[in-house]
Design a protein around this motif. Structure first.
Motif, PDB file in Angstrom:
ATOM      1  N   GLY A 343       0.805  -1.216   0.000  1.00 50.60           N
ATOM      2  CA  GLY A 343       0.000   0.000   0.000  1.00 50.60           C
ATOM      3  C   GLY A 343       0.833   1.260   0.000  1.00 50.60           C
ATOM      4  N   THR A 344       0.491   2.185   0.870  1.00 48.79           N
ATOM      5  CA  THR A 344       1.147   3.494   0.892  1.00 48.79           C
ATOM      6  C   THR A 344       2.614   3.408   1.322  1.00 48.79           C
ATOM      7  OG1 THR A 344       0.291   3.869   3.133  1.00 48.79           O
ATOM      8  CG2 THR A 344      -0.999   4.763   1.308  1.00 48.79           C
ATOM      9  N   TYR A 345       3.028   2.263   1.852  1.00 45.75           N
ATOM     10  CA  TYR A 345       4.437   2.094   2.211  1.00 45.75           C
ATOM     11  C   TYR A 345       5.337   2.312   0.998  1.00 45.75           C
ATOM     12  CZ  TYR A 345       8.794  -0.245   3.491  1.00 45.75           C
ATOM     13  OH  TYR A 345      10.125  -0.530   3.720  1.00 45.75           O
ATOM     14  N   TRP A 346       4.845   1.985  -0.198  1.00 50.53           N
ATOM     15  CA  TRP A 346       5.649   2.112  -1.410  1.00 50.53           C
ATOM     16  C   TRP A 346       5.797   3.545  -1.888  1.00 50.53           C
ATOM     17  CZ3 TRP A 346       8.069  -2.037  -1.265  1.00 50.53           C
ATOM     18  CH2 TRP A 346       7.479  -3.285  -1.141  1.00 50.53           C
ATOM     19  N   ILE A 347       5.045   4.460  -1.288  1.00 42.16           N
ATOM     20  CA  ILE A 347       5.053   5.835  -1.786  1.00 42.16           C
ATOM     21  C   ILE A 347       5.543   6.790  -0.715  1.00 42.16           C
ATOM     22  CG2 ILE A 347       3.665   7.676  -2.819  1.00 42.16           C
ATOM     23  CD1 ILE A 347       3.751   5.309  -4.591  1.00 42.16           C
ATOM     24  N   ASP A 348       6.865   6.974  -0.642  1.00 40.49           N
ATOM     25  CA  ASP A 348       7.388   8.087   0.137  1.00 40.49           C
ATOM     26  C   ASP A 348       7.952   9.105  -0.863  1.00 40.49           C
ATOM     27  OD1 ASP A 348       9.891   7.197  -0.693  1.00 40.49           O
ATOM     28  OD2 ASP A 348      10.331   6.178   1.190  1.00 40.49           O
ATOM     29  N   ASN A 349       8.520  10.185  -0.388  1.00 39.05           N
ATOM     30  CA  ASN A 349       8.920  11.268  -1.297  1.00 39.05           C
ATOM     31  C   ASN A 349       9.941  10.811  -2.338  1.00 39.05           C
ATOM     32  OD1 ASN A 349       7.217  13.080  -0.097  1.00 39.05           O
ATOM     33  ND2 ASN A 349       8.753  13.910   1.306  1.00 39.05           N
ATOM     34  N   ASN A 350      10.989  10.129  -1.895  1.00 45.18           N
ATOM     35  CA  ASN A 350      12.027   9.700  -2.835  1.00 45.18           C
ATOM     36  C   ASN A 350      11.507   8.688  -3.839  1.00 45.18           C
ATOM     37  OD1 ASN A 350      14.003  11.340  -1.809  1.00 45.18           O
ATOM     38  ND2 ASN A 350      14.958   9.761  -0.541  1.00 45.18           N
ATOM     39  N   ARG A 351      10.795   7.688  -3.339  1.00 41.13           N
ATOM     40  CA  ARG A 351      10.289   6.640  -4.220  1.00 41.13           C
ATOM     41  C   ARG A 351       9.291   7.195  -5.223  1.00 41.13           C
ATOM     42  NH1 ARG A 351       9.280   2.310   0.668  1.00 41.13           N
ATOM     43  NH2 ARG A 351      11.409   1.524   0.816  1.00 41.13           N
ATOM     44  N   LEU A 352       8.431   8.087  -4.766  1.00 43.86           N
ATOM     45  CA  LEU A 352       7.422   8.643  -5.668  1.00 43.86           C
ATOM     46  C   LEU A 352       8.081   9.483  -6.754  1.00 43.86           C
ATOM     47  CD1 LEU A 352       4.502   9.021  -6.463  1.00 43.86           C
ATOM     48  CD2 LEU A 352       4.343  10.915  -4.835  1.00 43.86           C
ATOM     49  N   MET A 353       9.044  10.299  -6.391  1.00 42.17           N
ATOM     50  CA  MET A 353       9.718  11.136  -7.393  1.00 42.17           C
ATOM     51  C   MET A 353      10.429  10.272  -8.425  1.00 42.17           C
ATOM     52  SD  MET A 353       8.864  14.139  -6.897  1.00 42.17           S
ATOM     53  CE  MET A 353       9.936  14.805  -8.170  1.00 42.17           C
ATOM     54  N   PHE A 354      11.037   9.180  -7.973  1.00 48.72           N
ATOM     55  CA  PHE A 354      11.705   8.281  -8.912  1.00 48.72           C
ATOM     56  C   PHE A 354      10.693   7.633  -9.841  1.00 48.72           C
ATOM     57  CE2 PHE A 354      13.656   4.378 -10.384  1.00 48.72           C
ATOM     58  CZ  PHE A 354      14.962   4.765 -10.656  1.00 48.72           C
ATOM     59  N   ARG A 355       9.576   7.190  -9.298  1.00 45.21           N
ATOM     60  CA  ARG A 355       8.525   6.585 -10.120  1.00 45.21           C
ATOM     61  C   ARG A 355       8.036   7.560 -11.188  1.00 45.21           C
ATOM     62  NH1 ARG A 355       4.534   2.455  -7.836  1.00 45.21           N
ATOM     63  NH2 ARG A 355       5.606   1.355  -6.160  1.00 45.21           N
ATOM     64  N   LEU A 356       7.826   8.806 -10.782  1.00 44.34           N
ATOM     65  CA  LEU A 356       7.266   9.794 -11.698  1.00 44.34           C
ATOM     66  C   LEU A 356       8.222  10.130 -12.838  1.00 44.34           C
ATOM     67  CD1 LEU A 356       5.531  12.279  -9.207  1.00 44.34           C
ATOM     68  CD2 LEU A 356       4.508  10.398 -10.484  1.00 44.34           C
ATOM     69  N   LYS A 357       9.516   9.975 -12.589  1.00 41.99           N
ATOM     70  CA  LYS A 357      10.487  10.363 -13.618  1.00 41.99           C
ATOM     71  C   LYS A 357      11.052   9.181 -14.392  1.00 41.99           C
ATOM     72  CE  LYS A 357      12.083  14.510 -11.164  1.00 41.99           C
ATOM     73  NZ  LYS A 357      13.252  15.166 -10.522  1.00 41.99           N
ATOM     74  N   TRP A 358      10.835   7.953 -13.891  1.00 38.60           N
ATOM     75  CA  TRP A 358      11.538   6.808 -14.448  1.00 38.60           C
ATOM     76  C   TRP A 358      11.163   6.531 -15.902  1.00 38.60           C
ATOM     77  CZ3 TRP A 358      10.242   1.138 -14.649  1.00 38.60           C
ATOM     78  CH2 TRP A 358      11.360   0.388 -15.004  1.00 38.60           C
ATOM     79  N   VAL A 359       9.890   6.504 -16.213  1.00 41.51           N
ATOM     80  CA  VAL A 359       9.459   6.184 -17.583  1.00 41.51           C
ATOM     81  C   VAL A 359       9.970   7.237 -18.556  1.00 41.51           C
ATOM     82  CG1 VAL A 359       7.475   5.823 -19.097  1.00 41.51           C
ATOM     83  CG2 VAL A 359       7.437   4.932 -16.762  1.00 41.51           C
ATOM     84  N   GLU A 360       9.901   8.492 -18.151  1.00 40.27           N
ATOM     85  CA  GLU A 360      10.416   9.560 -19.013  1.00 40.27           C
ATOM     86  C   GLU A 360      11.915   9.381 -19.245  1.00 40.27           C
ATOM     87  OE1 GLU A 360      10.024  14.371 -19.331  1.00 40.27           O
ATOM     88  OE2 GLU A 360      10.542  13.546 -17.363  1.00 40.27           O
ATOM     89  N   SER A 361      12.642   8.994 -18.199  1.00 42.16           N
ATOM     90  CA  SER A 361      14.079   8.810 -18.365  1.00 42.16           C
ATOM     91  C   SER A 361      14.375   7.658 -19.324  1.00 42.16           C
ATOM     92  CB  SER A 361      14.748   8.553 -17.010  1.00 42.16           C
ATOM     93  OG  SER A 361      14.484   7.247 -16.533  1.00 42.16           O
TER      94      SER A 361
END
Length: 460
Positions: A343-361
């Motif tokens: 659940g929300t354990y997977w979404i902290d600030n660092n992890r979320l920012m990486f997720r949001l940028k990974w596909v674009e990278s």
């Protein structure tokens, strides 16, 4: 079936649906789609890994340079991690998603490559089979025997670690029908469970307690397997397993009456797993709106699902271990015997920012670097995987273009793609940023980069 329902089934039972299957499956009934998904999973195929006999206990003891064997072991376990990940990306059934579930349930972090391979194949071979068979095989696996210290469990000095966890985490669940005395007595039953020089289970008779024990109300000269069979006789075990399956496949908010029905079915079917999965996937409630798009994708689901959905291949594949470390879920390295949180354990600030940028990278071949969290154990096989940098991809976007052009008479191209990429409707404020015609690969990459940054892309 409706497109959203097909995608829901494939996200929960697998790791998302390849684009080329969406239109085909819409022409089929629910029964046909589910039967095909299960049929695609029926054939078990071991990972194509080389002979690992150099890592038998005997051969390791003969090695003079312990540092070299430790480094080689770590690299070999990393390769096993990546092979399993590749099978997940390329699988067309439910076996690998269920094997991941059992990896979390029978959480284990093997340090020996031979033991790791044995453990993974037990999970994969039994993922859709019989829970009781898998319970016995995992319990006797060298990976689990070493992980939970049962090789130190000997007559006269019992180690209770495995006996406790097999009740609390693998079968009955915490605070149910067993007592501390049951754990102590069960530990005696598991004494003498050892690993021979070839890396296989054996019972060391001289180290085994053959006396009379009392476990869960049964008094006899019980053996370890007798205890496991006793645990399976308890209806609490079927309930505990089905509750975890419901949380994993349906919704973390448990509907008690549904779990009770599934548990009754599992118990009646002598712990066969497939009838329970069919009951879930064939039900009407599985496809209710309250269960669609309600799960935050675990890191492995996110990594595998993105590759499958966007039809891309990452190279070098070793980069994906770095991504696993960043996102917090490494195959063959759960944090402890209780497995991973969700659940929300997977979404902290660092992890979320990486997720949001990974596909674009990936799509734009832009380096994306973030320091992964430290691993406290210097012997951990994934300790060395800090490298980030540029990840090259092979991507086939012609399928997307064909999919768009084949459906544009009905909807705008952005709407067609969002229906495929997302399981829930995006925030209306996001739509203007994505509403554009897609006529070439550059525009498509730009669209996919923006769509993957939506919060709704993180759920399935």
């Amino acid at each position: 079936m409706e497109q959203q329902h097909i995608q829901h089934l494939y996200w929960r039972a697998s790791f998302g649906i390849p684009l080329n299957l969406v239109s085909t499956l819409q022409q089929q009934s629910k029964n046909q789609v589910i039967n095909q998904l299960i049929s695609n999973s029926s054939l078990y195929k071991p990972l194509p890994f080389k002979d690992l006999s150099e890592f038998t206990p005997f051969n390791i003891r003969q090695t003079s340079n312990k540092k070299d064997i430790r480094i080689k072991s770590g690299k070999t376990i990393q390769k096993l991690n990546l092979q399993w990940l590749e099978y997940m990306v390329n699988s067309v059934g439910i076996r690998e998603k269920m094997a991941l579930f059992w990896h979390d349930h029978f959480a284990c972090a093997p340090r020996n490559p031979l033991f790791a391979q044995q453990y993974v194949e037990i999970l994969r071979a039994n993922a859709l089979g019989n829970f009781g068979t898998m319970l016995i095989e995992v319990s006797k696996s060298p990976a689990m025997l070493t992980y939970l210290n049962n090789i130190q469990n000997v007559k006269g000095s019992p180690n209770e670690n495995f006996a406790r966890e097999v009740m609390e985490l693998f079968t009955l669940g915490r605070d149910t029908v067993y007592t501390e005395k049951d754990i102590q007595e069960a530990a005696r039953c598991f004494t003498g469970w050892k690993i021979n020089k070839e890396g296989q289970f054996f019972l060391h008779r001289k180290k085994h307690d053959t006396g009379v024990k009392t476990v869960l109300g049964v008094t006899d000269a019980l053996e370890g397997e007798d205890v496991l069979l006793l645990l399976l006789k308890q209806k609490e075990t079927a309930y505990y397993i089905c509750k975890k399956l419901y949380s994993y496949l349906v919704n973390e908010h448990i509907r008690e009456e549904r779990v009770q029905i599934l548990a009754k079915l599992m118990y009646q079917e002598n712990y066969e797993i497939l009838p329970v999965l069919k009951a879930i996937f064939l039900s009407n409630w599985f496809y209710e709106n309250e269960n669609i798009g309600t799960q935050i994708k675990s890191p492995i689901t996110f990594i595998v699902g993105t590759q499958r959905q966007l039809n891309l291949k990452i190279s070098p594949p070793q980069k994906q271990i770095y991504v696993q470390r960043i996102l917090g879920q490494i195959l063959l390295s759960p944090p402890n015997v209780a497995g991973w949180k969700s659940g929300t354990y997977w979404i902290d600030n660092n992890r979320l920012m990486f997720r949001l940028k990974w596909v674009e990278s990936l799509l734009k071949a832009v380096p994306l670097s973030l320091e992964p969290p430290e691993i406290g154990d210097d012997n951990d096989p994934f300790q060395e995987t800090k490298e980030a940098g540029k990840m090259r991809i092979e991507v086939k976007l012609d399928e997307f273009m064909n999919y768009v052009t084949g459906n544009t008479d009905k909807k705008d191209s952005h709407e067609i793609l969002l229906n495929y990429l997302l399981q829930v409707n995006p925030n209306p404020s996001s739509i203007p940023l994505l509403r554009r015609n897609i006529t070439n690969e550059q525009q498509l990459k730009s669209f996919l980069s923006k769509a993957s940054k939506l919060p709704e892309y993180q759920v399935c």
